[in-house]
Motif scaffolding. Structure first.
Motif, PDB file in Angstrom:
ATOM      1  N   HIS A  33       0.850  -1.187   0.000  1.00  0.00           N
ATOM      2  CA  HIS A  33       0.000   0.000   0.000  1.00  0.00           C
ATOM      3  C   HIS A  33       0.887   1.239   0.000  1.00  0.00           C
ATOM      4  N   GLN A  92      -0.126  -2.861   5.167  1.00  0.00           N
ATOM      5  CA  GLN A  92      -1.120  -2.111   5.944  1.00  0.00           C
ATOM      6  C   GLN A  92      -0.707  -2.001   7.409  1.00  0.00           C
ATOM      7  N   GLU A 118      -4.545   1.461  -1.822  1.00  0.00           N
ATOM      8  CA  GLU A 118      -4.391   0.052  -1.466  1.00  0.00           C
ATOM      9  C   GLU A 118      -3.894  -0.767  -2.649  1.00  0.00           C
TER      10      GLU A 118
END
Length: 240
Positions: A33, A92, A118
């Motif tokens: 991400h 993440q 993302e």
């Protein structure tokens, strides 16, 4: 018989080893991400103090990556006179831990999340992480523009993409961090002006990192329409 055994036999790569290496490269340990962050930086910090902040954050990212066994982190931290602009590419979990760590750095304040993407297919900064202490200069007049805050943030991201292309093609991997700082500092046209960073950091509509973390960690509370009707409907029979 023992004398006929090649001592280097065990170190030779087989076709299976090559195939397994390709599989390991293709199978990521976690999705990648990307997040863009702006912050205010304590004024009158010397270059040595700025480099200390950058080194501590880099060490923190390496610890997170090794402990969580995730993909290595990459990106850049541009340190201006009284602001910073960060692009971080990581998993993440690492990104969320990094946001908490930013809040614990005394010299940093008003941390804002400009953008979060993302599952990006590839890295902008292919050689890893670098913190760049830019030459200090006094801030000019405050930015005045008719563009929306979203348009300004998109412009910031586009400028960082151009900077990453320059870094990937021109900065060698050997002694990457030091050369990155030297070469980027000379490319003023590729650097987002500090006045722009100041503008987005001061904007009240952009979510601070503390609020972002709170929304991420808080459970979703959904209120159904029937729950806000009074009196509450009573179902006496299952078919009603």
């Amino acid at each position: 018989i023992m004398s006929q055994i090649d001592p280097y036999e065990s170190t030779r790569l087989s076709l299976l080893d090559v195939a397994m290496d390709k599989l390991r490269m293709g199978n990521k340990k976690g999705m990648l991400h990307r997040i863009f962050i702006s912050t205010k930086l304590e004024s009158q910090l010397e270059k040595k103090e700025k480099k200390s902040i950058g080194s501590k954050l880099e060490k923190f990212l390496k610890q997170c990556t090794s402990q969580l066994a995730h993909e290595s982190s990459s990106g850049i931290m541009l340190m201006y006179n009284v602001h910073t602009l960060i692009c971080l590419e990581a998993s993440q979990e690492v990104i969320m831990l990094f946001l908490r760590e930013l809040g614990a750095v005394p010299a940093l304040s008003e941390c804002k999340v400009l953008s979060f993407t993302e599952n990006v297919p590839s890295r902008l900064f292919q050689h890893g992480w670098a913190d760049v202490s830019l030459p200090t200069r006094p801030l000019e007049q405050k930015l005045e523009t008719s563009d929306t805050i979203s348009q300004i943030i998109v412009g910031v991201m586009q400028q960082i993409v151009k900077l990453s292309e320059y870094v990937n093609h021109n900065v060698p991997k050997v002694n990457y961090k030091a050369r990155c700082e030297t070469m980027i500092s000379s490319q003023i046209q590729l650097i987002v002006p500090e006045e722009t960073v100041e503008y987005v950091t001061a904007d009240k509509t952009i979510l601070p990192t503390t609020d972002y973390l709170e929304k991420y960690t808080s459970p979703v509370d959904i209120v159904l329409d029937q729950e806000i009707v009074w009196p509450v409907a009573v179902r006496l029979f299952p078919y009603m």
